[in-house]
Design an enzyme around this catalytic site. Sequence first.
Site: not given
Length: 271
Positions: A106, A108-110, A112
């Site tokens: 996603p 917002g989360c580099g 993941c």
Amino acid sequence: MTVSPTRSATGLSVQRDGVRNVTRTLPEESPVAMVYDGSTQAVMMATPADIVDFAIGFTLTEGFAPLSEIGEVEVVEHPDGIEARLWLPEHRRAALAGRRRYMAGPVGCGLCGIDSLEAAIRDLPAVPEGPEFDAAEIAGATDTLRSSQPLHDRTRSVHAAGFLQPGVGIVLAREDVGRHNALDKLVGAMARAGLEPATGAIVLTSRVSVEMVQKTAMAGCPVLVAVSAPTAHALRLAEGAGLTLAAFAGGGGFDLYAHPRRIKTGAADVA
């Protein structure tokens, strides 16, 4: 077919003085797959624009290959998303296998999808010494970047990353719904334009997370300026890589945390 980076949507605006119909411009999010030698390495939700810049920047900041080994990027649109197809030399495949991501990340989360703790916190190269900046240039950097954010002006919901050169200003910028994606797009655009990261600073409209420091250091840029705060571990990484880190930049000021020697503040007592 070319995917538009925005769409119009109608809604109701409910305010103290009443309710009215509104039409807003919204940024699109599309799955973008980075495909190397026929295998998908990562899938990220991103603004469907500047995909070639995105693919090249992602390849560089993830350390998969230098620009000299990146061939033509083929952008293939599908009903469900976009593929950016790249082909790298065979000796680069071990790095790809070691950093493979299995999940869609996603915006917002580099990190993941990274499949081990070791892969999440990677060793960083020391950044080049680079130029010096006047304090006023750093204080005004995020305000200057605002003039290079046409997509934000239309949607009010995307991030930007810009490249600041001393005595010149913001010379290049890219936007995306994801702050990591905006930075990758900027790095890719700089590589294609022949702009050397060591000659300036990267400016962000976001907080400074671990991966923003990682990507800046991997790009070889010695100064990172952001409108918001760093995390504690991002600061530790910046200190270790020799990266100058300025945060809360805007409104005529900034906080300076790591390696302040590249910014002429006039404060002799700053370590």
